[in-house]
Design a protein around this motif. Structure first.
Motif, short mmCIF file in Angstrom:
data_model
loop_
_atom_site.label_atom_id
_atom_site.label_comp_id
_atom_site.label_asym_id
_atom_site.label_seq_id
_atom_site.Cartn_x
_atom_site.Cartn_y
_atom_site.Cartn_z
N MET A 82 20.29 -27.85 28.14
CA MET A 82 21.63 -28.00 28.67
C MET A 82 21.75 -29.41 29.26
O MET A 82 21.28 -29.67 30.37
N ALA A 83 22.36 -30.30 28.51
CA ALA A 83 22.42 -31.70 28.94
C ALA A 83 23.22 -31.87 30.23
O ALA A 83 22.95 -32.77 31.03
N GLY A 84 24.19 -30.98 30.46
CA GLY A 84 25.00 -31.06 31.66
C GLY A 84 24.51 -30.19 32.80
O GLY A 84 25.19 -30.02 33.80
N HIS A 85 23.33 -29.63 32.64
CA HIS A 85 22.74 -28.73 33.66
C HIS A 85 21.29 -29.14 33.82
O HIS A 85 20.41 -28.62 33.15
N GLU A 86 21.06 -30.14 34.67
CA GLU A 86 19.72 -30.74 34.79
C GLU A 86 18.65 -29.67 34.99
O GLU A 86 18.81 -28.77 35.82
N GLU A 87 17.59 -29.78 34.21
CA GLU A 87 16.43 -28.88 34.20
C GLU A 87 16.64 -27.64 33.33
O GLU A 87 15.70 -26.94 33.02
N GLY A 88 17.90 -27.34 32.92
CA GLY A 88 18.18 -26.09 32.22
C GLY A 88 17.71 -26.07 30.78
O GLY A 88 18.06 -26.94 29.98
N ILE A 89 16.90 -25.07 30.46
CA ILE A 89 16.36 -24.85 29.12
C ILE A 89 16.60 -23.39 28.74
O ILE A 89 16.43 -22.49 29.58
N VAL A 90 16.99 -23.14 27.49
CA VAL A 90 17.22 -21.77 27.01
C VAL A 90 16.39 -21.53 25.75
O VAL A 90 16.38 -22.37 24.84
N THR A 91 15.70 -20.40 25.71
CA THR A 91 15.00 -19.98 24.50
C THR A 91 15.44 -18.57 24.15
O THR A 91 15.96 -17.84 24.99
N PHE A 92 15.24 -18.19 22.89
CA PHE A 92 15.60 -16.84 22.46
C PHE A 92 14.72 -16.43 21.30
O PHE A 92 14.06 -17.25 20.66
N GLY A 93 14.71 -15.12 21.04
CA GLY A 93 13.90 -14.59 19.95
C GLY A 93 14.27 -13.15 19.66
O GLY A 93 15.19 -12.60 20.26
N HIS A 94 13.53 -12.52 18.75
CA HIS A 94 13.85 -11.14 18.38
C HIS A 94 13.47 -10.16 19.48
O HIS A 94 13.96 -9.04 19.53
N ASP A 95 12.56 -10.58 20.38
CA ASP A 95 12.25 -9.79 21.57
C ASP A 95 11.85 -10.75 22.69
O ASP A 95 11.75 -11.96 22.47
N ILE A 96 11.62 -10.21 23.88
CA ILE A 96 11.36 -11.07 25.03
C ILE A 96 10.04 -11.82 24.89
O ILE A 96 9.92 -12.97 25.33
N ALA A 97 9.06 -11.21 24.26
CA ALA A 97 7.77 -11.89 24.07
C ALA A 97 7.93 -13.12 23.19
O ALA A 97 7.36 -14.18 23.48
N SER A 98 8.68 -13.01 22.10
CA SER A 98 8.85 -14.16 21.20
C SER A 98 9.67 -15.26 21.87
O SER A 98 9.40 -16.45 21.68
N ALA A 99 10.67 -14.89 22.66
CA ALA A 99 11.45 -15.90 23.39
C ALA A 99 10.56 -16.64 24.39
O ALA A 99 10.66 -17.88 24.52
N ALA A 100 9.68 -15.91 25.07
CA ALA A 100 8.78 -16.53 26.03
C ALA A 100 7.74 -17.41 25.32
O ALA A 100 7.41 -18.50 25.79
N GLN A 101 7.23 -16.94 24.19
CA GLN A 101 6.22 -17.72 23.46
C GLN A 101 6.78 -19.04 22.97
O GLN A 101 6.08 -20.06 22.97
#
Length: 199
Positions: free
Chosen positions: A170-189
């Motif tokens: 998020m270029a307008g939200h300093e430090e903000g990063i978003v990930t996603f996946g088919h389940d929570i484990a894949s998003a975290a990985q």
């Protein structure tokens, strides 16, 4: 605008905590990311970081607003977002707590792709700076938790390789990063793999 503040209209119905194995998975990964500093509380006392899992349709369980500062969380710290309207900037949720201030960003990713089962939003300044040049990024004008941010995520999903990468900054939200996946484990990985690459 102050960080950590809910910027949408939240139609919240207070209920008892939910019973769901998805919450157990969310708690596990939330604790893991909290220990690594991706979720927590900043120097101004504002909590940051949130995790969600799709339940059915476009409904999803998400950590509650202001829970980033807790060392440990339980079932009483989750909300179920039952519906949302990006254009009207509204979220409908039930649960023992109000849904996270970043709920619209989670919602729009579930809307973009039915294969997405989980979304994570974290803060990390060093990673954020490195990723700005390496992964899809939202426009600087889009503030967190707003319809503008939601529309930027839709734009990235349709116009970049975000779908395959599973990560944006998020270029307008300093430090903000978003990930996603088919389940929570894949998003975290996805998040942890990028962390390893950037060390």
């Amino acid at each position: 605008m102050k960080e950590g503040v809910i910027k949408f209209k939240c139609n919240w119905t207070k209920t008892d905590p939910f019973e769901s194995p998805l919450i157990d998975d969310l708690i596990y990964w939330r604790q893991t990311l909290h220990q690594k500093g991706f979720v927590g509380i900043d120097s101004k006392g504002i909590g940051y970081g949130n995790l969600s899992c799709r339940t059915s349709g476009n409904e999803f369980l998400i950590t509650g607003s202001g829970t980033g500062g807790f060392a440990e969380i339980g079932k009483q710290h989750f909300a179920l977002v039952t519906s949302f309207n990006i254009h009207r900037n509204t979220i409908d949720s039930i649960g023992p707590v109000i849904a996270s201030s970043e709920s619209l960003t989670h919602a729009v990713l579930y809307l973009c792709d039915p294969k997405i089962g989980a979304v994570i939003h974290v803060h990390n300044l060093n990673m954020w700076r490195s990723l700005l040049r390496r992964v899809p990024k939202t426009g600087k004008q889009a503030e967190y938790g707003t319809p503008e941010m939601a529309k930027e995520v839709i734009r990235l999903y349709s116009q970049t390789d975000l779908k395959n990468r599973g990560i944006l900054v998020m270029a307008g939200h300093e430090e903000g990063i978003v990930t996603f996946g088919h389940d929570i484990a894949s998003a975290a990985q996805t998040l942890l793999q990028w962390e390893d690459q950037l060390i």
